[in-house]
Design an enzyme around this catalytic site. Sequence first.
Site, PDB file in Angstrom:
ATOM      1  N   ASN A  98       7.082  12.733 -28.196  1.00  0.00           N
ATOM      2  CA  ASN A  98       7.000  11.822 -27.063  1.00  0.00           C
ATOM      3  C   ASN A  98       8.356  11.138 -26.957  1.00  0.00           C
ATOM      4  OD1 ASN A  98       6.482   9.803 -25.200  1.00  0.00           O
ATOM      5  ND2 ASN A  98       5.204   8.594 -26.564  1.00  0.00           N
ATOM      6  N   HIS A 500      12.127  -7.122  11.936  1.00  0.00           N
ATOM      7  CA  HIS A 500      13.510  -6.678  11.759  1.00  0.00           C
ATOM      8  C   HIS A 500      13.597  -5.175  11.522  1.00  0.00           C
ATOM      9  CE1 HIS A 500      14.985 -10.745  11.932  1.00  0.00           C
ATOM     10  NE2 HIS A 500      14.009 -11.105  11.106  1.00  0.00           N
TER      11      HIS A 500
END
Length: 604
Positions: A98, A500
């Site tokens: 891992n 906007h």
Amino acid sequence: MCGIVGYIGERSCAEILLDGLSKLEYRGYDSAGISVLTEEGIRTVKRRGRLQNLRGAVETAKLTGNCGIGHTRWATHGEPSDRNSHPHGTGRLSLVHNGIIENYLGIREMLERRGYVFESETDTEAAAKLIDFCYKGDPLAALREALPVLRGSYAFSVIFADYPGKIFAVRRDSPLIVGLSEEGNFTASDIPAILRYTRRYLLLDTDEIAVVERERVTVFDVAGNRVEKEVKTADFDMGAAEKGGYPHFMLKEIHEQPKALRDTIQPRLEDGLPRFSELPDDFFDGITKIYIVACGTAMHAGLVGRCAIERYAGIPVEVDLASEFRYREPLLDPEHHLFVCITQSGETADSLAALRLAKARGVRTLSVVNVLGSTISRESDQVLYTYAGPEIAVASTKAYSVQLAVMYLLALRLALLRKGISEEEVRRLTAELCRMPEVVEQVLAREDEIHHIAAACQNAHDLFFIGRGLDYALSQEGSLKLKEISYIHSEAYAAGELKHGTISLVTDGVPVFALATQDALYEKMIGNIKEVKARGAQVVLLHREKAADVGKIADLSFALPQMEELFCPIPGVTVLQLFAYYCSLLRGCDVDKPRNLAKSVTVE
Ligand code: AGP
């Protein structure tokens, strides 16, 4: 992210490995495999896809042996495939991993020049073959020679054909524990993998090597000296790691929030005021600025924390994504700045790197962590634990609520220390915070209403969450939750910012979930809701009871009970979590294991 389990004992290991892997499924994976030491040597079976594919193949292969390793892979280097699945190795050894080996290409080239043939695209295979290259009959010597060559992060479990009674385990920056039981010993990425057999375990420190045998575990440091390890006991039982009658972990964990909140808040109260007895009295002295650094949901908790700390304690706060913070050369002042890391798992690679950066710059560090003994909790100067219990579903729910609770307590504690507001006001707010578990219970009792709202939005392609101030912070968490598990494209927007640009995307029937729980901003929110309504949006409104004109502005709505508005994100998120949950369920998604996602993101 990838999950590791290993077993050496009296029992046949294949079933134990498969069972352990099933308990690690929550971490996220796309393939799985096991290696068992059999009489014919190491035998490996691996399959792309869900564990049931591997289970079928293991049954056919009839792997008999009582020492083995298993792995669930979350693809990084190379697509999910049988070939790229772990374990990797040679006839002499087999390894599960891992983490990420950053210099794997160089190692691979070096080994290819020496005659090694590679079968996969993974970084892991380079590590396995490097250890094989270093192996001259002594596994410990081989590991000690190979590890300094590796750059990056790893947790490894390795078996060697010449040593049928031993598993070798080592980690650097990726989690790995060693489980201890009367019937054999384990290696695992996380406690749920071993909980059926034992609650006793050891935590390995960086580059310590554990030799795990049937009746003993011996741990060595990098220099080869023996190290005595403290045996820890997991403080949760099987029940905590199982669904307990709920169809999904996520739903169970949403319902566990009242308890998690009580468990986290109550120990931090003294005479009705917030106090962290786990911190030195002078810990906050001289602080003029706070950096809150985290990823995903934990970062969203930080956004709420910023509003509360700035408003009540008057200390400027910057909230950063850990993956940005670590590379943006932050201007840190060791004397006056406080670094706060928020993390459920305590293992998130970017958060850990950000913490290390802050520490290296000499800044005080404080972490808000759920998993006891995790790397971040161990490396921080101080820790405030959240007591949510194990969170298994990939989508974080109860961990977020308790992170909010700690942020509020921190804000109120700092306000008290700074004398920013009166003790009486802090006492009143703290009492209100203590009422939140009850308020969440009231929301949970109205789950049907949220199911109804989800049913109305389940076919959306796009969905917007809008809010201002605290509601904007909460919008971001609502939007993330929805995306993660229902796959509906969603964005969270500061309500005033819509016009906007993004309002161009609001057309007939697009759902807009408007959060308007803050009195001072309510009228402004009505204005923004009208703007989207005028463009055909289907508006869902989250508000507090007695808000004006709800019927006129919203198609659907949910009223939070009357309460102090500062704390609205706590019951508010319960609504948004259930909304995401039901959208996911109604769309037939895998609620607890959403595609491509991992529970604990242990790679950069
Ligand atoms: C939340 O639902 C996510 N799965 C994710 O954003 C998570 O919060 C993030 O990866 C941070 O994890 P941590 O709290 O364990 O550090």
